[in-house]
Design an enzyme around this catalytic site. Structure first.
Site, PDB file in Angstrom:
ATOM      1  N   SER A 154       0.837  -1.193   0.000  1.00 28.93           N
ATOM      2  CA  SER A 154       0.000   0.000   0.000  1.00 28.93           C
ATOM      3  C   SER A 154       0.879   1.253   0.000  1.00 28.93           C
ATOM      4  O   SER A 154       1.731   1.395  -0.886  1.00 28.93           O
ATOM      5  CB  SER A 154      -0.938  -0.040   1.210  1.00 28.93           C
ATOM      6  OG  SER A 154      -1.971   0.892   1.065  1.00 28.93           O
ATOM      7  N   ARG A 223     -11.393   6.462   9.580  1.00 30.71           N
ATOM      8  CA  ARG A 223     -10.887   5.103   9.663  1.00 30.71           C
ATOM      9  C   ARG A 223     -11.935   4.088   9.227  1.00 30.71           C
ATOM     10  O   ARG A 223     -11.630   3.080   8.577  1.00 30.71           O
ATOM     11  CB  ARG A 223     -10.442   4.812  11.089  1.00 30.71           C
ATOM     12  CG  ARG A 223      -9.903   3.415  11.322  1.00 30.71           C
ATOM     13  CD  ARG A 223      -8.678   3.123  10.491  1.00 30.71           C
ATOM     14  NE  ARG A 223      -7.914   1.995  10.994  1.00 30.71           N
ATOM     15  CZ  ARG A 223      -6.763   1.593  10.474  1.00 30.71           C
ATOM     16  NH1 ARG A 223      -6.221   2.249   9.455  1.00 30.71           N
ATOM     17  NH2 ARG A 223      -6.123   0.573  10.979  1.00 30.71           N
ATOM     18  N   ASP A 318      -8.401  -7.126  -4.218  1.00 33.54           N
ATOM     19  CA  ASP A 318      -8.140  -5.723  -3.856  1.00 33.54           C
ATOM     20  C   ASP A 318      -8.865  -4.798  -4.826  1.00 33.54           C
ATOM     21  O   ASP A 318      -8.525  -4.735  -5.995  1.00 33.54           O
ATOM     22  CB  ASP A 318      -6.622  -5.479  -3.912  1.00 33.54           C
ATOM     23  CG  ASP A 318      -6.219  -4.113  -3.368  1.00 33.54           C
ATOM     24  OD1 ASP A 318      -7.092  -3.247  -3.180  1.00 33.54           O
ATOM     25  OD2 ASP A 318      -5.013  -3.925  -3.125  1.00 33.54           O
ATOM     26  N   HIS A 351      -7.500  -5.565  -0.021  1.00 27.99           N
ATOM     27  CA  HIS A 351      -6.252  -4.802   0.069  1.00 27.99           C
ATOM     28  C   HIS A 351      -5.394  -5.204   1.271  1.00 27.99           C
ATOM     29  O   HIS A 351      -4.178  -5.295   1.183  1.00 27.99           O
ATOM     30  CB  HIS A 351      -6.620  -3.318   0.153  1.00 27.99           C
ATOM     31  CG  HIS A 351      -5.455  -2.400   0.136  1.00 27.99           C
ATOM     32  ND1 HIS A 351      -4.567  -2.348  -0.924  1.00 27.99           N
ATOM     33  CD2 HIS A 351      -5.008  -1.498   1.049  1.00 27.99           C
ATOM     34  CE1 HIS A 351      -3.635  -1.439  -0.660  1.00 27.99           C
ATOM     35  NE2 HIS A 351      -3.878  -0.915   0.523  1.00 27.99           N
ATOM     36  N   ASP A 352      -6.026  -5.423   2.403  1.00 32.25           N
ATOM     37  CA  ASP A 352      -5.300  -5.739   3.640  1.00 32.25           C
ATOM     38  C   ASP A 352      -4.670  -7.127   3.660  1.00 32.25           C
ATOM     39  O   ASP A 352      -4.005  -7.472   4.642  1.00 32.25           O
ATOM     40  CB  ASP A 352      -6.256  -5.658   4.843  1.00 32.25           C
ATOM     41  CG  ASP A 352      -6.109  -4.344   5.584  1.00 32.25           C
ATOM     42  OD1 ASP A 352      -5.287  -3.504   5.160  1.00 32.25           O
ATOM     43  OD2 ASP A 352      -6.822  -4.158   6.588  1.00 32.25           O
TER      44      ASP A 352
END
Lengths: 372, 372
Positions: A154, A223, A318, A351-352
């Site tokens: 990222s 967040r 992602d 993505h994570d």
């Protein structure tokens, strides 16, 4: 305790060239402090180092524990230590908090020595390139002459690419993960709404909130928005589905909540406990400005400055940095006969996944490292 | 002027069964007003009607103009009129503003007759099923005995499905577009952060802002978040890429903006001019509660109440309601020998494509309507 064991975060402070450290914006900062951790030993040639770059809310504490009482180790602990992918018997592993950060490196929450007050919004805009140039200063100070690899996911991957473009002779390889050479319009859009969530919170007070209770609700909301984009639709369905939280009689109440909502609220609150709102603004802005082509003839020409081996890693699910972005990097490099390859992490976690799928990630990385 | 020409929004008001209109929550509302428009003529059997259901911020004004000076016609004008897909020479087309809406149908911005003040957050939570039951009252009032089709996209598609489940004998076909039979966890998550953007705006004031300047910044932010999800990553890249807005010298300023950002700000402001914040809260909540299976033995059993022909339309680039959701509906129905088919709109425009790709949409719909 396995892995690197007990570690500590150190700080390197430098004044920068005569008038301070020159940023891409042409503003100057001085002094600049950099918080960093190292694991393993640097060899006498200073060429067995691996630099790990962290993502948006990460820090220099990538492995080990600060105290035996720590509940959890550094954020990529599973990857680092004797016999692990980044084998500290072979490599000297370095990770530092980015410029603009709030974990010991100079950033908007640092004291501005010329006023004695925190910078807040008077902090200059910094870029991924600035972050990388500060890391270079750190590595020189640590007597590192060459990197075996520079790696990150990222925002960390943005740094890895910027490293390979800015200092093409300094590394043997670069491993950008779930990232791209320039942030997409969609990426800018998600960052923008997250910044607005903070700046529209009246307690943000133009960034002048230190000691007065900051924009917690706004930072938490930022967040929460980010968290949605870090996973994937199927992973949310698998984890929470439509499970309602609490009493059945609350189902038709406006404040009734699904488990999905509770989870996001929890993630928002968790970040508020550990992160600075202005820092969130500056780091997302740095991501928006990320474009390795800036100042070069073209984006492609900038990428072709790269001389090292590149492993570009995409994550199948992602949608924030979709895999065509990571494949495109490889295509551009290969067309010009660079040694670039693409690997895809098959994962439902979005993505994570690079922070979750340690086993798969280890496989991908160790296969590549064995070719160096 | 082509199409249906000049039209007007009418209102039907009813008191509801003895003690008011009973909602799914068991709360009661009375009276209930419904704003609606009709185009074409109802035949003597009352069975040539088509009901169009609008999405989150839509209204009853789906075709024609209210005045010759209107700049733009209704929101699906291209689809409705003599010789158009919904041919008003053949069909009697009806569209009404949903229950909980702010375009003439009773909702949180309406006056509560028992207090003389606007409902605000004292308005009961309404569901998609409640919306459909109000539409049913309207159709009975209009002497419609049977629908040729009920159709809608996104939240409109939720209504179309709920119609087919709740009143299985009332229609010949249902056309849910870019939707699903129950909102996904990801869908709930995006709605939640949009609601928080509003409720965290101090000017929201617990929904009691009428006449006092409402939560414009929060509503704009909610819309901006939503807007990101209504298109697709490739469409944003094609439209805006990384084009910077304004002076080159602003590039490294914190307030410097990309065109992508300007566009979202514009979309946010545009909605604030025309929409009520509490309504945004209630309608997104209704979407979260959308689950055609509620009250039935199972989700599948509820869907199998459907007797009519179903055309489930997916949009290739929709990541908010990905195509597996629309395909799953068809699979469930076909397994039980229902006449259900799937059509995919190939489009880069994401979820919103049904409001953009009129030509492709017309093709898909007219092919289906010709089978009726």
């Amino acid at each position: 305790m396995d892995g690197v064991g007990l570690v500590e975060t150190k700080t390197y402070t430098f004044a920068g060239a005569p008038e301070g450290f020159l940023l891409e914006s042409e503003a100057r900062l001085s002094p600049v402090s950099v918080a960093y951790e190292t694991y393993g030993e640097l060899n006498s040639d200073g060429d067995n180092a691996i630099l790990i770059c962290h993502a948006l809310t990460g820090d220099a504490h990538v492995a080990g524990k600060h105290s035996p009482h720590d509940r959890i180790p550094g954020w990529w602990d599973e990857m680092i230590g004797p016999g692990r992918v980044f084998d500290t018997n072979r490599y000297y592993v370095v990770c530092s908090n980015v410029l603009g950060g709030c974990y010991g490196t100079t950033g908007p929450s640092s004291i501005n020595p010329s006023t004695g007050r925190r910078y807040g919004m008077s902090f200059p805009v910094v870029t991924i390139r600035d972050m990388v140039r500060v890391q270079w200063e750190l590595l020189r100070y640590l007597k590192v002459n060459r990197l075996v690899s520079v790696i990150g996911g990222s925002m960390g991957g943005m740094q890895a690419l910027e490293w390979a473009v800015t200092y093409p002779d300094f590394m043997e390889s670069a491993i950008p993960i779930a990232t791209s050479g320039r942030l997409s319009a969609q990426g800018i859009a998600y960052n923008q709404v997250q910044r607005l969530a903070i700046t529209q919170d009246p307690r943000w007070n133009n960034g002048d909130y230190y000691g007065a209770g900051g924009p917690d609700a706004g930072l938490a909301l930022a967040r929460m928005i980010g968290t949605i984009t870090y996973k994937s639709d199927p992973s949310w369905t698998a984890k929470f589905g439509r499970t309602f939280s609490g009493k059945r009689s609350d189902y038709f109440k406006f404040d009734g909540r699904f488990e999905m909502e509770n989870y996001l609220l929890y993630q928002g609150q968790k970040l508020v406990q550990r992160f600075d709102a202005n820092t969130y603004l500056y780091l997302t802005k740095a991501m928006d400005l990320h474009d390795v082509g800036r100042g070069y003839e073209s984006y492609e020409k900038a990428l072709l400055r790269i001389r090292c081996k590149v492993l570009s890693v995409g994550i199948s699910s992602d949608f924030l940095y979709p895999t065509p972005l990571q494949k495109e990097l490889v295509q551009i490099l290969r067309r010009a006969n660079r040694d670039a390859r693409y690997a895809e992490l098959e994962s439902p976690y979005g993505h994570d996944a690079f922070l979750i799928e340690f086993e798969k990630m280890s496989g991908v990385l160790s296969r590549f490292l064995s070719t160096l």
